[in-house]
Design a protein around this motif. Structure first.
Motif, mmCIF file in Angstrom:
data_model
loop_
_atom_site.group_PDB
_atom_site.id
_atom_site.type_symbol
_atom_site.label_atom_id
_atom_site.label_comp_id
_atom_site.label_asym_id
_atom_site.label_seq_id
_atom_site.Cartn_x
_atom_site.Cartn_y
_atom_site.Cartn_z
ATOM 1 N N LEU A 216 59.820 36.178 44.238
ATOM 2 C CA LEU A 216 58.617 36.878 43.795
ATOM 3 C C LEU A 216 58.497 36.705 42.281
ATOM 4 N N THR A 217 57.379 36.155 41.843
ATOM 5 C CA THR A 217 57.241 35.858 40.426
ATOM 6 C C THR A 217 55.807 36.140 39.978
ATOM 7 N N HIS A 218 55.488 35.715 38.763
ATOM 8 C CA HIS A 218 54.180 35.977 38.155
ATOM 9 C C HIS A 218 53.875 34.800 37.238
ATOM 10 N N PRO A 219 52.614 34.422 37.056
ATOM 11 C CA PRO A 219 52.327 33.297 36.157
ATOM 12 C C PRO A 219 52.934 33.445 34.764
ATOM 13 N N ASP A 220 53.012 34.669 34.241
ATOM 14 C CA ASP A 220 53.612 34.871 32.920
ATOM 15 C C ASP A 220 55.111 34.621 32.914
ATOM 16 N N TRP A 221 55.727 34.597 34.109
ATOM 17 C CA TRP A 221 57.182 34.425 34.207
ATOM 18 C C TRP A 221 57.586 32.957 34.407
ATOM 19 N N LEU A 222 56.641 32.039 34.382
ATOM 20 C CA LEU A 222 56.916 30.636 34.669
ATOM 21 C C LEU A 222 56.622 29.767 33.451
ATOM 22 N N ASP A 223 57.261 28.573 33.454
ATOM 23 C CA ASP A 223 57.080 27.610 32.358
ATOM 24 C C ASP A 223 57.326 28.287 31.011
ATOM 25 N N LEU A 224 58.475 28.935 30.898
ATOM 26 C CA LEU A 224 58.748 29.788 29.739
ATOM 27 C C LEU A 224 59.053 29.001 28.474
ATOM 28 N N ASP A 225 59.616 27.784 28.638
ATOM 29 C CA ASP A 225 59.987 27.002 27.449
ATOM 30 C C ASP A 225 60.728 27.909 26.463
ATOM 31 N N CYS A 226 61.730 28.619 26.973
ATOM 32 C CA CYS A 226 62.428 29.651 26.188
ATOM 33 C C CYS A 226 63.842 29.197 25.853
ATOM 34 N N PRO A 227 64.084 28.751 24.605
ATOM 35 C CA PRO A 227 65.447 28.384 24.224
ATOM 36 C C PRO A 227 66.377 29.584 24.354
ATOM 37 N N LEU A 228 67.550 29.382 24.910
ATOM 38 C CA LEU A 228 68.491 30.486 25.086
ATOM 39 C C LEU A 228 69.316 30.661 23.815
ATOM 40 N N LEU A 229 68.609 31.077 22.787
ATOM 41 C CA LEU A 229 69.162 31.375 21.465
ATOM 42 C C LEU A 229 68.775 32.807 21.120
ATOM 43 N N PRO A 230 69.550 33.481 20.262
ATOM 44 C CA PRO A 230 69.335 34.921 20.042
ATOM 45 C C PRO A 230 67.922 35.329 19.663
ATOM 46 N N ARG A 231 67.189 34.522 18.922
ATOM 47 C CA ARG A 231 65.852 34.950 18.517
ATOM 48 C C ARG A 231 64.842 34.885 19.661
#
Length: 503
Positions: A162-177
């Motif tokens: 179960l997901t949401h469009p805002d939860w996909l294609d995050l392009d989120c580096p797993l760095l503290p900031r």
């Protein structure tokens, strides 16, 4: 005595004794317990002796060697003991009843039947569970829905995530900031209402784990309390709960569903007692603060390889694991690697970040660091991920910027057990890594084998996406990872468009 005679002896209705006979696991009300205590106290010495003999657990009737092992674990394994204490507390049983319940079930188990059931469960594939849970929960609202995707023009895949469009294609580096999941100061109590049905299923789970020799360790788990996921950012809070509580509650939902599918039983609301109790609706799934919501991180790993005269052009090696039958989660399923529970080691605040778990899982599942596998032994190092303790491949990757990319590609809540899933992508950009350390990449005990695929082999990857042996969360992470790799992989990648849909 006959049932009628015993009822008269106690001064209660005969139908009450008949009900006890039909449902021997029933717990009488406190006033009736007092009547029974008094009856036993006034009984003759011969009756008392016979009663004591009949209520003493029988020797465990298991294969040679297994009985002794199970008896030892039932009495001295700290995880089993913790699980029994947890069950006594949450089922509101008197201390010691959980042990008696598990022991009674253990002597009735036939290990061959359990193995046969495992074979039957293996025949239920990812598509079966996706269809069943789509029927159970129906359509979501407020933009949420089940993740599905189309690979190219010919292959479609639907999942239970179960997901949401805002939860996909995050392009989120797993760095503290960017990776800002934080530890809450106070974790709400796991106030699960357990009735005789749910408590009995929990006792059965522990008995089966003992009979099969499954590996269980009562490690702390992060429990999701709230989350806000969007492009380039993960925020939210986690608390800490225990693995044994998860193992005897939410983790039972998958087995209940699959057993219903193997026997042709209905999977609609009202037909699955555990799901009806713990995860009855999509609103309950989304209300993570008011339930036990454990979960983890899993990543598609892509390792740059140089051109080879036999293999061909420079590409990315993509790794897929076949999960062992001994794991507690996604047993005998295909999954990306690494895959692990989001949990702390020693620094609970720092370890709350998604990337902390992913880096640890790389060490454990790809580079052979058994000392950070808490199912093998206790953790005694103050900082297990200190640079001086890293494996040689991991130290090389961390030694220079640009060699390693860790990104979160999507987030969802898995309807199978209510778990949160942080789908991620690990890209080893420097092809020198494969030349130096490719021979040292190996899976740990959680995988029965590894498969490798080339990012240039479109036909084989389409066949992989179409494989019904996937776990739902594994397929979610694979598709989101391939989608992102197509954007950033350049000439090393030959992939068709991958388009997701929320249904």
């Amino acid at each position: 005595m006959s049932q009628e005679g015993f009822a008269e002896h106690l001064g209660i209705a005969p139908r009450t004794v008949t009900f006890w006979h039909q449902k021997p696991d029933t717990r009488p009300k406190s006033d009736v317990q007092q009547l029974l205590d008094t009856a036993l106290d006034r009984a003759s010495p011969q009756v008392k002796a016979r009663f004591a003999e009949m209520t003493t657990p029988e020797p465990l009737d298991l294969p040679e060697g297994a009985a002794a092992d199970a008896e030892v674990r039932l009495n001295s394994d700290p995880t089993i003991v913790a699980a029994l204490d947890w069950l006594d507390k949450h089922a509101r049983w008197e201390p010691g009843r959980a042990r008696r319940e598990v022991a009674a079930r253990l002597v009735r188990l036939d290990v061959r039947d359990l193995h046969d059931r495992g074979v039957r469960r293996g025949r239920v594939n990812q598509r079966d569970t996706a269809r069943a849970l789509a029927d159970y929960y129906g359509h979501a609202t407020n933009g949420h829905g089940r993740y599905s995707a189309r690979f190219g023009t010919g292959t479609e895949a639907a999942t239970t995530v179960l997901t949401h469009p805002d939860w996909l294609d995050l392009d989120c580096p797993l760095l503290p900031r960017h990776d800002k999941l934080t530890l809450s100061g106070v974790t709400p109590a796991d106030d699960l209402a357990m009735d005789e049905e749910t408590a009995g299923r929990a006792a059965q789970r522990l008995a089966e784990a003992l009979a099969l020799g499954n590996r269980m360790v009562n490690m702390p788990l992060f429990r999701l309390l709230d989350v806000d996921v969007r492009k380039h950012a993960i925020t939210g809070t986690v608390g800490v709960t225990s693995f044994v509580g998860y193992a005897v509650t939410m983790d039972l939902l998958e087995g209940e569903l699959i057993d219903a599918l193997t026997t042709g039983q209905p999977t609609s609301p009202g037909a699955l007692p555990l799901r009806d109790a713990y995860l009855p609706s999509l609103s309950a799934v989304l209300d993570v603060s008011d339930r036990m919501c454990a979960g983890g991180t899993l990543a598609l790993t892509a390792i740059a390889r140089p051109a080879d005269p036999f293999r061909g052009e420079a590409d990315y090696l993509l790794l897929v694991q076949e999960r062992s039958g001994h794991v507690i989660n996604a047993a005998r399923r295909l999954a990306v690697i690494p895959k692990g529970f989001h949990q702390p080691l020693t620094d609970f605040r720092v370890d709350a970040q998604v990337g902390a778990t992913l880096r640890r899982e790389m060490e454990e599942e790809l580079f052979g660091r058994e000392d950070i596998d808490n199912t093998v032994g206790e953790q005694r190092h103050a900082d297990p991920m200190h640079p001086s303790r890293l494996s040689e491949p991991m130290r090389w990757l961390m030694g220079q910027p640009g060699r390693l990319r860790l990104e979160c590609t999507g987030f969802g809540l898995n309807l199978v057990s209510g778990n949160f899933e942080f789908a991620s992508l690990i890209v080893i950009e420097d092809e020198e890594f494969w030349t130096r350390y490719g021979g040292q990449v190996q899976a740990n005990w959680e995988a029965s084998r590894l498969r490798q695929y080339s990012s240039l082999d479109t036909d084989l990857l389409e066949e992989l996406v179409n494989d019904a042996a996937w776990s739902n969360e594994g397929l979610f992470a694979l598709l989101q990872g391939l989608r992102r790799l197509r954007e950033i992989g350049g000439s090393r990648v030959d992939l068709p468009p991958i388009e997701w849909e929320i249904t």
